[in-house]
Design an enzyme around this catalytic site. Structure first.
Site, short mmCIF file in Angstrom:
data_model
loop_
_atom_site.label_atom_id
_atom_site.label_comp_id
_atom_site.label_asym_id
_atom_site.label_seq_id
_atom_site.Cartn_x
_atom_site.Cartn_y
_atom_site.Cartn_z
N HIS A 104 1.48 4.93 -2.96
CA HIS A 104 1.80 6.35 -2.76
C HIS A 104 3.00 6.87 -3.55
CE1 HIS A 104 -0.94 7.44 0.52
NE2 HIS A 104 -0.71 6.24 1.06
N GLU A 123 -5.56 9.39 -0.29
CA GLU A 123 -5.94 7.98 -0.21
C GLU A 123 -7.02 7.57 -1.20
OE1 GLU A 123 -4.48 5.64 1.25
OE2 GLU A 123 -3.26 6.56 2.82
N SER A 183 -3.95 0.65 -4.74
CA SER A 183 -3.40 -0.59 -4.21
C SER A 183 -4.48 -1.65 -3.95
CB SER A 183 -2.64 -0.31 -2.91
OG SER A 183 -3.48 0.31 -1.95
N HIS A 230 0.84 -1.21 0.00
CA HIS A 230 0.00 0.00 0.00
C HIS A 230 0.87 1.26 0.00
CE1 HIS A 230 -3.10 2.93 1.12
NE2 HIS A 230 -2.16 3.42 1.91
#
Length: 296
Positions: A142, A183, A202, A137
């Site tokens: 990111h 997010e 993700s 993740h």
């Protein structure tokens, strides 16, 4: 990612970090020797699955960043190798951490262009969902966008504003902004809506749901509206907020948030699935499959 005050770390965090020590700022050397063949296989499965799914769904800036970083497909990447390219591109650096870290530490790292990455990876039975962010993740989701100068500046500005928000008692408002942009954000492109949020990028299932399902609301970005909006931590999002560009995102964070926090404290929060009259609505969700559990 930082740890919300009510968060209780799962047992996996303690198990993965047994015998490891971290510094006062929660950093530690990436323990490369701890990755097993199973860990590398899990990374490879997740990486290939998302790379097959994301073209046509994720924004070009993400794919460009992933390619420029030359992220390993077959094994958990070495952070220092990635840092050679990341530092050269935008001045950001990956740092290994044991898991979720306290707010003030998280903000300080972001403000100094250090991105905390949980070093360990989920176990095979958790391929589709893990409560706490892991290396897949944090890194896959990111880091590619940190190669984009505008998004990189946005994330630094977010970190710089974090300690002020904490001191003003406005941290929940700033947390909502992170949730609905970094997010779970969507962006308009000439080819239609695309994903940029790491929580979606993700996730195999949410990568499809956020763009193709009739269930969620899709609403134009509005800073103050987002700061009032609760969100979901146990299901897909009921609403997604859509930016027009990364420049819009950066420009929205440029002003001092202090008067905004003051004004919003007297206003009611908005439910994760609610529509309000001032919304620029791209789609009103049909609410199919929505959970009745409480919003965060």
């Amino acid at each position: 990612m930082n740890a919300p005050s009510e968060f209780v770390a799962p047992d996996i965090t303690a198990r993965k970090n047994t015998g490891l020590e971290h510094a006062a700022d929660f950093t530690l050397p990436q323990p490369l020797e701890r990755y097993s063949a199973e860990d590398h296989a899990t990374w490879a499965t997740l990486y290939r699955r998302q790379c097959a799914l994301l073209p046509g769904r994720v924004c070009d800036e993400f794919l460009d960043g992933l390619a420029a970083l030359d992220v390993d497909a077959d094994r958990v990447p070495n952070f220092e190798r990635l840092n050679e390219k990341l530092v050269a591109a935008t001045g950001w650096r990956l740092i290994a951490v044991p898991g979720l870290i306290p707010d003030e530490v998280f903000f300080e790292h972001l403000a100094n262009r250090r991105f905390p990455v949980t070093w360990w990876i989920r176990e095979p039975h958790q391929l589709d969902y893990l409560q706490e962010p892991d290396v897949f993740h944090d890194l896959f989701g990111h880091v590619p966008l940190l190669m984009n100068p505008v998004f990189a500046d946005y994330l630094q500005a977010y970190g710089q504003g974090g300690m002020k928000a904490k001191a003003l008692g406005a941290l929940p408002m700033l947390a909502r902004l992170y949730w609905y942009t970094v997010e779970f954000g969507l962006i308009v492109t000439p080819n239609g809506l695309r994903i940029y949020g790491a929580g979606i990028v993700s996730s195999q299932s949410e990568s499809v749901y956020c763009l193709e399902s009739a269930s969620p609301n899709r609403i134009g970005f509005d800073l103050e509206r987002i700061m009032r909006t609760r969100y979901r931590i146990d299901t897909f999002q009921k609403s997604y907020f859509v930016i027009d560009s990364f420049a819009q995102l950066f420009d929205a964070t440029a002003p001092d948030f202090t008067p905004i926090y003051t004004a919003l404290k007297s206003q009611e929060t908005i439910g994760a699935g609610d529509i309000v009259p001032e919304d620029r609505v791209l789609q009103v969700g049909d609410r199919e499959g929505w959970s009745d559990s409480a919003d965060a």
